[in-house]
Write an enzyme that holds these catalytic residues in place. Structure first.
Site, PDB file in Angstrom:
ATOM      1  N   TRP A 149       0.821  -1.226   0.000  1.00 21.93           N
ATOM      2  CA  TRP A 149       0.000   0.000   0.000  1.00 21.93           C
ATOM      3  C   TRP A 149       0.848   1.266   0.000  1.00 21.93           C
ATOM      4  O   TRP A 149       1.850   1.340   0.715  1.00 21.93           O
ATOM      5  CB  TRP A 149      -0.848  -0.032   1.273  1.00 21.93           C
ATOM      6  CG  TRP A 149      -1.465   1.269   1.666  1.00 21.93           C
ATOM      7  CD1 TRP A 149      -0.890   2.250   2.418  1.00 21.93           C
ATOM      8  CD2 TRP A 149      -2.796   1.722   1.354  1.00 21.93           C
ATOM      9  NE1 TRP A 149      -1.782   3.283   2.590  1.00 21.93           N
ATOM     10  CE2 TRP A 149      -2.953   2.992   1.949  1.00 21.93           C
ATOM     11  CE3 TRP A 149      -3.865   1.174   0.639  1.00 21.93           C
ATOM     12  CZ2 TRP A 149      -4.134   3.729   1.856  1.00 21.93           C
ATOM     13  CZ3 TRP A 149      -5.043   1.906   0.542  1.00 21.93           C
ATOM     14  CH2 TRP A 149      -5.173   3.169   1.135  1.00 21.93           C
ATOM     15  N   ASP A 172      -0.119   9.165   0.853  1.00 22.64           N
ATOM     16  CA  ASP A 172       0.413  10.503   0.541  1.00 22.64           C
ATOM     17  C   ASP A 172       1.836  10.555  -0.014  1.00 22.64           C
ATOM     18  O   ASP A 172       2.728   9.872   0.490  1.00 22.64           O
ATOM     19  CB  ASP A 172       0.509  11.351   1.816  1.00 22.64           C
ATOM     20  CG  ASP A 172      -0.719  11.287   2.678  1.00 22.64           C
ATOM     21  OD1 ASP A 172      -1.716  10.695   2.277  1.00 22.64           O
ATOM     22  OD2 ASP A 172      -0.666  11.849   3.786  1.00 22.64           O
ATOM     23  N   GLN A 232       4.009   7.553   1.864  1.00 22.61           N
ATOM     24  CA  GLN A 232       3.454   6.748   2.945  1.00 22.61           C
ATOM     25  C   GLN A 232       3.325   5.318   2.432  1.00 22.61           C
ATOM     26  O   GLN A 232       2.760   5.095   1.348  1.00 22.61           O
ATOM     27  CB  GLN A 232       2.086   7.298   3.359  1.00 22.61           C
ATOM     28  CG  GLN A 232       2.177   8.604   4.109  1.00 22.61           C
ATOM     29  CD  GLN A 232       2.720   8.408   5.507  1.00 22.61           C
ATOM     30  OE1 GLN A 232       1.991   8.032   6.402  1.00 22.61           O
ATOM     31  NE2 GLN A 232       4.004   8.655   5.710  1.00 22.61           N
ATOM     32  N   TRP A 279      -3.756   0.018   4.324  1.00 26.60           N
ATOM     33  CA  TRP A 279      -2.977   0.876   5.217  1.00 26.60           C
ATOM     34  C   TRP A 279      -2.532   0.089   6.456  1.00 26.60           C
ATOM     35  O   TRP A 279      -3.288  -0.735   6.971  1.00 26.60           O
ATOM     36  CB  TRP A 279      -3.853   2.073   5.601  1.00 26.60           C
ATOM     37  CG  TRP A 279      -3.123   3.153   6.307  1.00 26.60           C
ATOM     38  CD1 TRP A 279      -2.431   4.175   5.733  1.00 26.60           C
ATOM     39  CD2 TRP A 279      -3.019   3.321   7.722  1.00 26.60           C
ATOM     40  NE1 TRP A 279      -1.891   4.972   6.713  1.00 26.60           N
ATOM     41  CE2 TRP A 279      -2.243   4.473   7.946  1.00 26.60           C
ATOM     42  CE3 TRP A 279      -3.492   2.620   8.820  1.00 26.60           C
ATOM     43  CZ2 TRP A 279      -1.939   4.933   9.214  1.00 26.60           C
ATOM     44  CZ3 TRP A 279      -3.182   3.089  10.091  1.00 26.60           C
ATOM     45  CH2 TRP A 279      -2.422   4.225  10.283  1.00 26.60           C
ATOM     46  N   ASP A 283       1.912  16.023  10.008  1.00 27.28           N
ATOM     47  CA  ASP A 283       2.198  16.417   8.623  1.00 27.28           C
ATOM     48  C   ASP A 283       2.963  17.741   8.533  1.00 27.28           C
ATOM     49  O   ASP A 283       2.509  18.687   7.871  1.00 27.28           O
ATOM     50  CB  ASP A 283       0.905  16.487   7.784  1.00 27.28           C
ATOM     51  CG  ASP A 283       0.048  15.237   7.899  1.00 27.28           C
ATOM     52  OD1 ASP A 283       0.602  14.178   8.233  1.00 27.28           O
ATOM     53  OD2 ASP A 283      -1.173  15.321   7.668  1.00 27.28           O
TER      54      ASP A 283
HETATM   55  C1  FRU Z   1      -3.400  11.898   4.927  1.00 28.09           C
HETATM   56  C2  FRU Z   1      -2.909  11.211   6.170  1.00 28.09           C
HETATM   57  C3  FRU Z   1      -1.952  12.114   6.935  1.00 28.09           C
HETATM   58  C4  FRU Z   1      -1.123  11.138   7.704  1.00 28.09           C
HETATM   59  C5  FRU Z   1      -1.009   9.979   6.749  1.00 28.09           C
HETATM   60  C6  FRU Z   1      -0.996   8.641   7.402  1.00 28.09           C
HETATM   61  O1  FRU Z   1      -3.814  11.034   3.932  1.00 28.09           O
HETATM   62  O2  FRU Z   1      -3.991  10.800   6.973  1.00 28.09           O
HETATM   63  O3  FRU Z   1      -2.585  13.082   7.737  1.00 28.09           O
HETATM   64  O4  FRU Z   1       0.113  11.670   8.031  1.00 28.09           O
HETATM   65  O5  FRU Z   1      -2.135  10.059   5.889  1.00 28.09           O
HETATM   66  O6  FRU Z   1      -0.681   7.635   6.506  1.00 28.09           O
END
Ligand code: FRU
Length: 492
Positions: free
Chosen positions: A37, A40, A56, A64, A168
């Site tokens: 997966w 961001d 990510q 996720w 973030d």
């Molecule tokens: C946005 C988010 C961010 C976080 C990340 C976790 O899509 O929720 O706020 O850092 O994804 O994977």
């Protein structure tokens, strides 16, 4: 540099498993998940003569999970090279995830700032998470987390701010030192952006809350970006939990930009009303970088949290949009695919001044395909409606429609081959008085990015139509004259 067991496992796993994926299943000119997966984009920046894009990453499943930072580099935004996984959740303060963040080059080092996540159990035995900001320094391949991590904890925020939603960081540097703008939530549960300052990336002090959402545009503002563009300042945020108001934003997760003025000396930010960045079904958490040639380039996750379309047999999930050059025209963001894409265009097919027969589905020779850069210019459009059917056959299609009476453009993937009851249509309400419609469509197997009128509007959408279905059809109920140019995109 010594690396942790978790990181070396991730590196080994991605190396071995990504090679097992059939290349026919991979996009041609988009950055995609090596294995497992991705969400961001992270740390989009220049370092050592290359452009770096982290992301990510949960390599071990197509859903996720504990977040890592995966890593690609490029020199032209189209050809991407997989680098070894950069960060794993291997420290006490980030044991449950290395969440999103940004990067910059400083004194020959690549500085990554990200959110560390860890689960805690409070006095009542209830579980919750703590989000803190952390730094890792590297040479473009290996990154060492600072011994001083986390460098910013939520206790630095004004009283009442959430300890859980604090993430973030957007880091930048100017003549006064380093700055970091971090998404946060205040007492009323509404988003706010906290600004911090540092001289050395280790010691940070809280400066102020730079902006408040005030429950006006969603709740938590994820993934802030803040930069100068064409003499103005732009703030990008990705708000969660918005409610559609019938104008521009849809319900759920959106990505928005505010244009405004930033007085850096007095740290004052004034903004105008927000606008949507991309009107398609799949776009979130964009991030920008400043190229050394002066271009501001944006990339977003070409997916959306609420609609999970991936067919079960896939072992990788997620792609990024084509990087887009952004600029401002009349206070609005203009987005154009990076110009480097043009050097990969092959086998041009063109039609000029083509009069489209009305009330008939028309297929034109040489226009079919699933990997292409297609431009359609309507020099005349005396009609109520005009449609382009993509990835089309008798059984399948994704339809882009210009509805002149409603003054909208919509994308409809109802018949794209979905087996789940997912959101399938979205439209843009166009500004009044648009003439001479121009559509540029980038299709790369399972994705469609539409740019209307030279980047005035963008719409990004995923489709999982069988790859053998490659028809492109046109349809109108009136009198339409078109100029068409189609190129295949090939990286060989
Ligand atoms: C946005 C988010 C961010 C976080 C990340 C976790 O899509 O929720 O706020 O850092 O994804 O994977």
């Amino acid at each position: 540099m010594e690396i942790s067991k978790k990181l070396s496992q991730a590196r080994q796993y991605e190396k071995e498993e990504s090679q097992k994926i059939e290349s026919s299943e991979r996009p041609t000119f988009h950055m995609y998940s090596p294995i497992g997966w991705i969400n961001d984009p992270n740390g989009f920046s220049s370092f050592n003569g290359k452009c770096h894009l982290f992301f990510q990453y949960h390599p071990y499943s197509t859903h996720w999970g504990p977040m890592h930072w995966g890593h690609y580099t490029t020199t032209d935004f189209i050809k991407w090279e997989l680098e070894p996984c950069a960060l794993a959740p291997d420290s006490e303060y980030d044991k449950d995830g290395c969440f999103s963040g940004t990067a910059l080059e400083w004194n020959g080092q690549h500085v990554l700032m990200y959110t560390g996540v860890k689960e805690v159990v409070d006095e009542n035995g209830e579980k919750s998470t703590r989000q803190t900001q952390c730094i890792a320094l590297g040479d473009g391949v290996n990154y060492k987390k600072l011994d001083n991590n986390p460098v910013i904890e939520a206790d630095k925020l004004p009283a009442g701010s959430s300890l859980v939603d604090f993430r973030d960081p957007k880091i930048w540097k100017d003549e006064n030192g380093f700055w970091s703008l971090v998404g946060s939530k205040n007492e009323d549960g509404s988003g706010q952006l906290a600004l911090f300052h540092s001289e050395n990336v280790i010691d940070w002090e809280f400066v102020k809350i730079l902006d408040y959402c005030r429950n006006e545009y969603g709740k938590m503002w994820e993934c802030p970006d803040f930069f100068e563009l064409d003499g103005k300042q732009v703030l990008i945020v990705s708000p969660q939990f918005m409610m559609a108001d019938g104008k521009e934003f849809h319900s759920g997760n959106n990505s928005a930009y505010f244009v405004g003025e930033y007085d850096a000396a007095n740290v004052e930010w004034k903004r105008e009303i927000p606008h949507m960045i991309d009107f398609g079904l799949d776009f979130y958490a964009p991030q920008t970088m400043l190229h050394e040639d002066g271009r501001r380039i944006m990339v977003g996750w070409l997916q959306n949290w609420d609609n999970y379309l991936l067919p079960d047999h896939y072992r990788w999930s997620g792609i990024m949009t084509v990087p887009r050059e952004i600029s401002l025209r009349d206070g609005r963001m203009i987005q154009k695919p990076v110009r480097e894409l043009e050097k990969y265009r092959k086998n041009k097919v063109a039609y000029s001044n083509y009069q489209l027969p009305s009330n008939k589905i028309v297929e034109l020779e040489g226009l079919n395909g699933r990997c292409m850069d297609l431009s359609v210019n309507l020099s005349q459009a005396e009609c109520k409606s005009f449609s382009i059917h993509l990835a089309a056959s008798e059984s399948y299609e994704t339809v882009i429609t210009y509805d002149k009476d409603r003054n909208t453009i919509s994308v409809d993937r109802t018949r794209s081959g979905m087996f789940k009851d997912l959101l399938s249509e979205r439209s843009i309400k166009l500004e009044e008085g648009m003439e001479n419609m121009h559509f540029r469509i980038l299709m790369d197997k399972n994705s469609i990015e539409l740019f209307v009128n030279d980047g005035q509007y963008a719409m990004s959408t995923l489709i999982y139509t069988p790859l053998s279905v490659d028809g492109v059809f046109f349809e109108t109920d009136g009198n339409v004259v078109m100029d068409i140019e189609k190129f295949e995109i090939s990286l060989n």
